[in-house]
Design an enzyme around this catalytic site. Structure first.
Site, PDB file in Angstrom:
ATOM      1  N   ASP A  13      21.711  42.707 111.433  1.00 52.13           N
ATOM      2  CA  ASP A  13      20.908  41.693 112.146  1.00 52.13           C
ATOM      3  C   ASP A  13      19.421  42.021 112.126  1.00 52.13           C
ATOM      4  O   ASP A  13      18.689  41.652 113.039  1.00 52.13           O
ATOM      5  CB  ASP A  13      21.371  41.545 113.608  1.00 52.13           C
ATOM      6  CG  ASP A  13      22.862  41.314 113.732  1.00 52.13           C
ATOM      7  OD1 ASP A  13      23.358  40.382 113.078  1.00 52.13           O
ATOM      8  OD2 ASP A  13      23.523  42.064 114.469  1.00 52.13           O
ATOM      9  N   HIS A  41      23.518  35.536 107.856  1.00 56.26           N
ATOM     10  CA  HIS A  41      22.086  35.456 107.577  1.00 56.26           C
ATOM     11  C   HIS A  41      21.600  34.082 108.018  1.00 56.26           C
ATOM     12  O   HIS A  41      22.254  33.075 107.763  1.00 56.26           O
ATOM     13  CB  HIS A  41      21.791  35.597 106.077  1.00 56.26           C
ATOM     14  CG  HIS A  41      22.036  36.966 105.537  1.00 56.26           C
ATOM     15  ND1 HIS A  41      22.004  38.096 106.309  1.00 56.26           N
ATOM     16  CD2 HIS A  41      22.307  37.390 104.273  1.00 56.26           C
ATOM     17  CE1 HIS A  41      22.241  39.148 105.547  1.00 56.26           C
ATOM     18  NE2 HIS A  41      22.436  38.745 104.314  1.00 56.26           N
ATOM     19  N   THR A 298      24.724  35.561 114.315  1.00 53.00           N
ATOM     20  CA  THR A 298      24.857  34.350 113.496  1.00 53.00           C
ATOM     21  C   THR A 298      26.314  33.939 113.348  1.00 53.00           C
ATOM     22  O   THR A 298      26.648  32.757 113.373  1.00 53.00           O
ATOM     23  CB  THR A 298      24.249  34.591 112.099  1.00 53.00           C
ATOM     24  OG1 THR A 298      22.892  34.987 112.253  1.00 53.00           O
ATOM     25  CG2 THR A 298      24.314  33.341 111.243  1.00 53.00           C
ATOM     26  N   ARG A 302      27.793  36.204 119.695  1.00 54.15           N
ATOM     27  CA  ARG A 302      27.730  37.198 120.772  1.00 54.15           C
ATOM     28  C   ARG A 302      26.296  37.653 121.014  1.00 54.15           C
ATOM     29  O   ARG A 302      25.517  37.808 120.077  1.00 54.15           O
ATOM     30  CB  ARG A 302      28.578  38.425 120.418  1.00 54.15           C
ATOM     31  CG  ARG A 302      30.066  38.192 120.487  1.00 54.15           C
ATOM     32  CD  ARG A 302      30.849  39.464 120.234  1.00 54.15           C
ATOM     33  NE  ARG A 302      30.765  39.892 118.841  1.00 54.15           N
ATOM     34  CZ  ARG A 302      31.395  40.956 118.356  1.00 54.15           C
ATOM     35  NH1 ARG A 302      32.124  41.704 119.159  1.00 54.15           N
ATOM     36  NH2 ARG A 302      31.284  41.278 117.083  1.00 54.15           N
ATOM     37  N   SER A 414       7.316  36.228 111.536  1.00 51.13           N
ATOM     38  CA  SER A 414       8.018  35.060 112.085  1.00 51.13           C
ATOM     39  C   SER A 414       9.210  34.777 111.171  1.00 51.13           C
ATOM     40  O   SER A 414       9.293  35.332 110.072  1.00 51.13           O
ATOM     41  CB  SER A 414       7.095  33.831 112.141  1.00 51.13           C
ATOM     42  OG  SER A 414       7.228  33.021 110.988  1.00 51.13           O
TER      43      SER A 414
END
Length: 429
Positions: A13, A41, A298, A302, A414
């Protein structure tokens, strides 16, 4: 020009999808080499969000995308993902997508076993996604797996089914479950076979041809080194090797093809599910980082556990995986904090450690030693050059670089692909 291997250098992640997508524009092929559809992803391209869990990230940009033999493939999940992307306007055909014909399949019986085991584990749960990844790898190593190439020979599959079902029937009996419904399983395979076989081929051969032509290959790792079955926080790990060396065995190209190893690292730390987490934050700062970073899985949805940056762990994963340089992501999530902390060592039984011990009890007991740094009030979001960053953010990045003993090659500011600061071009190294 070098090939590039992208791996997660924490617990997954880390933002690999955005970085891979950014690199895929310049690659001629993108290859998944391990894992399954248990790691997701999220890509944001021109304002459109794409969520992938099995397909290589290059598929969105039309780059040749390959699922290597090191992946365990759920053909039904693949079909669903392909159809969803096609609905978003992405073109997927046998010109830009290929599956290794020796890739093992995840079957419904693997998902069943995964769920039965986790339900029976009680407090001993390891946090599996329940998608059958572990049981599929078990059958691969146990030489019971049904592979993609077997879908072309379903009429002669009986001996393999005998061996596979004998094993699973014994396990299912222990959970008081009925035996495998062989006819249903065979029917499911017959139904999905045409879809999978249109993409199946010896991908090692195609990759050899691509490489011989001087093309740039991007190897896309899933999850992170701290989830590696050998080098991770065992037993709270995945069922495959997630280190960069797996790019060779999981694709069919030799180890010399890995090229520049780019480790993806968050500017803080997150983890999904159970297992040790030395820098975990259970306070307001942890909640703030989780909310600002949108820390939800994703695949599973969770909520991720959140903590300060752990330089000990990242130094260890960079060494184990031969990382050439890191991509630091989500620096903008730290904006506005008065103080930021970096873990520089562990304390355990009056001893100081500069690495994470292998034993699970020791991993759970270590206490982090922190170095505090002054935070920054200015925004880093959307910065595209080092000059755009606040001075204290630059100091933070430089300190991370020193502590992990590995250079920072990229900084992501970002989720947007172009909001990236490039210090060292992996493809030109």
């Amino acid at each position: 020009m070098a090939n590039v291997t992208v791996i997660g250098a924490q617990w997954g992640d880390e933002g690999k999808g955005k970085i891979v997508d950014w690199l895929a524009d310049r690659a001629d092929a993108v290859v998944r080499f391990q894992g399954g559809h248990n790691a997701g992803h999220t890509l944001v391209v021109d304002g459109t969000t794409y969520k992938l869990s099995l397909l290589p990230s290059g598929i969105v940009s039309g780059t040749l995308s390959i699922i290597g033999n090191g992946v365990v493939l759920d053909p039904w999940a693949l079909k669903q993902e392909v159809e969803k992307l096609e609905g978003q306007g992405v073109t997927i055909n046998d010109d830009n997508f290929a599956i290794a014909d020796n890739c093992p399949l995840i079957l419904p019986i693997h998902r069943d076993l995964d769920g039965l085991r986790e339900a029976a584990a009680g407090t001993g749960k390891i946090g599996t996604t329940g998608r059958g990844i572990g049981p599929a790898y078990e059958d691969k190593v146990g030489r019971r797996a049904i592979r993609v190439c077997d879908l072309e020979h379903l009429d002669s599959l009986e001996p393999q089914l005998d061996r596979l079902c004998a094993h699973h029937d014994a396990l299912r009996a222990g959970f008081e479950e009925p035996p495998v419904d062989r006819e249903r399983l065979l029917g499911d395979l017959r139904e999905i076979a045409p879809f999978v076989l249109r993409f199946a081929q010896p991908v090692w051969k195609r990759l050899k041809k691509v490489r011989k032509a001087g093309a740039k290959i991007l190897f896309e790792g899933a999850q992170g080194v701290l989830l590696d079955v050998d080098h991770g926080t065992y037993p709270f790990v995945t069922s495959s090797n997630t280190v960069s060396g797996t790019a060779a065995s999981g694709s069919g190209l030799g180890p010399g093809a890995a090229g520049f190893v780019l480790g993806i690292v968050k500017a803080y730390t997150t983890r999904v599910g159970s297992g040790p987490f030395p820098t975990e934050l259970d306070d307001e700062i942890g909640q703030r980082l989780g909310e600002r970073g949108h820390e939800f899985g994703t695949v599973t949805g969770r909520q991720r556990r959140v903590g300060w940056f752990d330089a000990v762990l990242v130094r260890q994963t960079c060494a184990i995986s031969g990382v050439t340089g890191i991509a630091l992501t989500k620096i903008d999530v730290l904006d506005g904090l008065d103080t930021v902390k970096i873990c520089t060592g562990y304390r355990l039984n009056n001893n100081v450690y500069d690495y994470l011990p292998s034993h699970a009890a020791s991993q759970a007991a270590v206490e982090p030693i922190y170095e505090e740094m002054e935070g920054w009030s200015e925004s880093t979001a959307g910065a595209r050059s080092f000059a755009d960053l606040p001075a204290n953010a630059v100091k933070y990045i430089q300190r991370i670089q020193e502590l992990i003993e590995c250079p920072v090659a990229l900084v992501s500011t970002s989720p947007e692909r172009d909001d990236t600061i490039l210090m060292r071009d992996p493809f030109m190294d």
